[in-house]
Enzyme design. Structure first.
Site, PDB file in Angstrom:
ATOM      1  N   LYS A 180       0.824  -1.205   0.000  1.00  0.00           N
ATOM      2  CA  LYS A 180       0.000   0.000   0.000  1.00  0.00           C
ATOM      3  C   LYS A 180       0.865   1.265   0.000  1.00  0.00           C
ATOM      4  O   LYS A 180       0.436   2.316  -0.461  1.00  0.00           O
ATOM      5  CB  LYS A 180      -0.915   0.030   1.230  1.00  0.00           C
TER       6      LYS A 180
HETATM    7  C1  PLP Z   1      -4.365  -4.812   0.524  1.00  0.00           C
HETATM    8  C2  PLP Z   1      -3.584  -6.072   0.458  1.00  0.00           C
HETATM    9  C3  PLP Z   1      -3.863  -7.071  -0.479  1.00  0.00           C
HETATM   10  C4  PLP Z   1      -5.047  -6.988  -1.409  1.00  0.00           C
HETATM   11  O1  PLP Z   1      -4.927  -5.953  -2.355  1.00  0.00           O
HETATM   12  P1  PLP Z   1      -6.246  -5.401  -3.071  1.00  0.00           P
HETATM   13  O2  PLP Z   1      -5.782  -4.250  -3.872  1.00  0.00           O
HETATM   14  O3  PLP Z   1      -7.171  -4.997  -1.951  1.00  0.00           O
HETATM   15  O4  PLP Z   1      -6.811  -6.501  -3.877  1.00  0.00           O
HETATM   16  C5  PLP Z   1      -3.028  -8.178  -0.528  1.00  0.00           C
HETATM   17  N1  PLP Z   1      -1.985  -8.310   0.319  1.00  0.00           N
HETATM   18  C6  PLP Z   1      -1.692  -7.370   1.233  1.00  0.00           C
HETATM   19  C7  PLP Z   1      -0.537  -7.593   2.141  1.00  0.00           C
HETATM   20  C8  PLP Z   1      -2.460  -6.214   1.341  1.00  0.00           C
HETATM   21  O5  PLP Z   1      -2.155  -5.283   2.249  1.00  0.00           O
END
Ligand code: PLP
Length: 512
Positions: A113
């Protein structure tokens, strides 16, 4: 460039889309047309740094409004907070079968993120300037664990902004909770909400849509914005790393220009994988996007049956950031496969809200079959995949990436059944640092259970010799600043935010 709502009726600029987050009718903003890259442009990217690559891709959508120079300096600042020479290194795991892992977790909060949320504050500030909005911005986020921390860290002490994060009290991993509850900064607020992530996300979406709540904020000269992947400003930076990874393979001589490759994406809210699909629309040579789900396999079922059905049990898994039943960004894909039919998209979203399911046509399903492969991993399957890769290659990964690896193995078996020489390079996106989930990772790699996360970190370090991030080790001695738990009740949640906007919520001071 203009953006339109998946539910019709609106046409706004990129800056407006970023400031607003969500369209007024509840739809998501999508680019009016997809910009494309020529092979020559793709080739040129090989000689660029990651910041330059990201600025270049973002520029395709936003340079006309925000300026190419601005984007370049914003990307440089954002990615300077990442550890190592390359913010998003591509690791070759097995050259024979063509398995690569794209490590997206080297940012300050140890999850992918950060790639978007270290940059979003710059994009938002500039967008406010361009659109002439003078109000303060309140970033309101529902988090399944990683978005919240990344948003807090990205917006901490950014003038003119405040960040409020709600996380499900029965949803997030211990490290994720600690990371959020010790957050420093003078413009932040964190609270747990009773229930699971879907409950939490639904409540937050309702707050965004509530006229009364927005009017209360407007009285205070505050306006809401979103750091969730429904915001195009969050999605756009994620498109860039798909291009960058391809270009890395080119530079390393692993592929020739134009060769198609596959990507495997551990999926929750469908933001990350949608960014990959956007990259493909922009001309990146992608064969399949592999959508990997954990036990909450709504998406996997959807891709197989053409029916999105949330009438099912919700499971808590060791990949909590993927414990989601209603994947917001799927709406953007639905809009595209329906031939950009806003009316139909709106109708399906209403069906989902009221009847808890909707289905797509067989023509639409054919498009999905061609572009995607979907699968899910059980908890045992995830542990096995993590162990196998560690055992065979000495590579340790987190539990979310473990889900992706397990589904990659299913996919690899399926494709080599059709063509045993199909060793098309496949890039698995690694979304979190293994030390963020130390107990589960330790268990997967060694079979050992430890009671405490920090013991888990120590043991994992002994086992893998991988360096644990300082930011996670430091959590142990940091006092908690936020302990509030609220009911999943719009009134209670909005009261809390208004008190925060009024400066009445003063977290426990950070004594360190
Ligand atoms: C947010 C997240 C995901 C999923 O990503 P999306 O964009 O919501 O599909 C997968 N792995 C981790 C570690 C995350 O923080």
């Amino acid at each position: 460039m203009y953006f339109i709502s998946t539910r019709g009726g609106e046409r706004v600029t990129g800056a407006q889309a970023i400031v607003q987050g969500l369209a007024k009718n509840g739809g998501l903003y999508v680019p009016e047309t997809f910009p494309t890259l020529s092979q020559a442009e793709l080739q040129d990217m090989a000689n660029m740094s990651y910041s330059e690559r990201a600025a270049f891709i973002l520029g395709k959508y936003l340079a006309d409004e925000l300026g190419a120079d601005f984007l370049q300096s914003a990307c440089e600042k954002a990615y300077s907070s990442f550890e190592g020479d390359d913010p998003v290194p591509l690791v070759k795991v097995d050259g024979e079968t063509g398995l690569y892992i794209l490590e997206l977790f080297h940012g300050p909060t140890c999850a992918f993120k950060d790639v978007a949320l270290q940059l979003l504050p710059y994009l938002l500030k500039k967008s406010l300037e361009v659109t002439g909005v003078n109000d303060d911005i309140l970033i309101l986020a529902a988090t399944s664990g990683d978005t919240g921390k990344a948003a807090l860290e990205g917006f901490r002490d950014v003038p003119g902004t405040k960040v409020a994060v709600f996380y499900p009290d029965e949803g997030v991993a211990k490290m994720q909770r600690l990371q959020m509850c010790v957050q420093d900064g003078n413009n932040v607020c964190v609270a747990a909400v009773k229930g699971n992530f879907d409950d939490c996300q639904r409540a937050v979406k309702k707050l965004f849509a509530s006229e009364e709540f927005n009017a209360e904020l407007a009285k205070r000269k505050v306006r809401l914005s979103s750091a969730n992947s429904i915001n195009f400003g969050r999605l756009a930076p994620q498109i860039a790393y798909y291009f960058s990874a391809y270009v890395d393979l080119l530079s390393a001589g692993q592929i020739e220009m134009g060769d198609e490759i596959d990507f495997v994406v551990p999926t929750g809210n469908f933001g990350d994988i949608l960014a990959g699909w956007y990259a493909k629309k922009m001309g990146l040579p992608v064969r399949k996007l592999v959508c990997a789900s954990n036990r909450n396999k709504v998406l996997s079922d959807f891709f197989h049956k053409g029916v999105y059905d949330v009438k099912r049990n919700f499971f808590r898994t060791m990949s909590p950031s993927m414990d989601i039943l209603v994947s917001s960004n799927l709406e953007r894909l639905l809009f595209e496969i329906s031939g950009r039919n806003a009316e139909l998209t709106a109708k399906r979203m209403q069906q989902l809200a009221e009847e808890k399911e909707y289905s797509i046509t067989s023509a639409e399903k054919e498009i999905l079959d061609k572009e995607f492969y979907a699968g899910f991993a059980t908890e045992d399957g995830t542990v096995d995949a993590m162990f196998e890769i560690f055992d065979e290659y000495g590579y340790a990964m987190d539990t979310h990436t473990g889900v992706a690896l397990a589904v990659y193995m299913q996919y690899y078996n399926a494709r080599t059944k059709e063509d045993e020489n199909d060793n098309t390079p496949t890039i698995v996106l690694s979304t979190a640092n293994p030390y963020k989930f130390p107990q589960d990772v330790l268990y997967a790699l060694s079979g050992n259970d430890v009671k405490d996360s920090f013991k888990g970190i120590k043991r994992l370090n002994l086992l893998t010799a991988m360096k644990p991030p300082k930011s996670l080790i430091a959590l142990r001695y940091r006092p908690l600043r936020f302990k509030t738990v609220v009911a999943n009740d719009l009134k209670k949640m909005s009261e809390l935010i208004l008190r925060f906007a009024d400066g009445e919520i003063v977290p426990v001071p950070d004594k360190e």
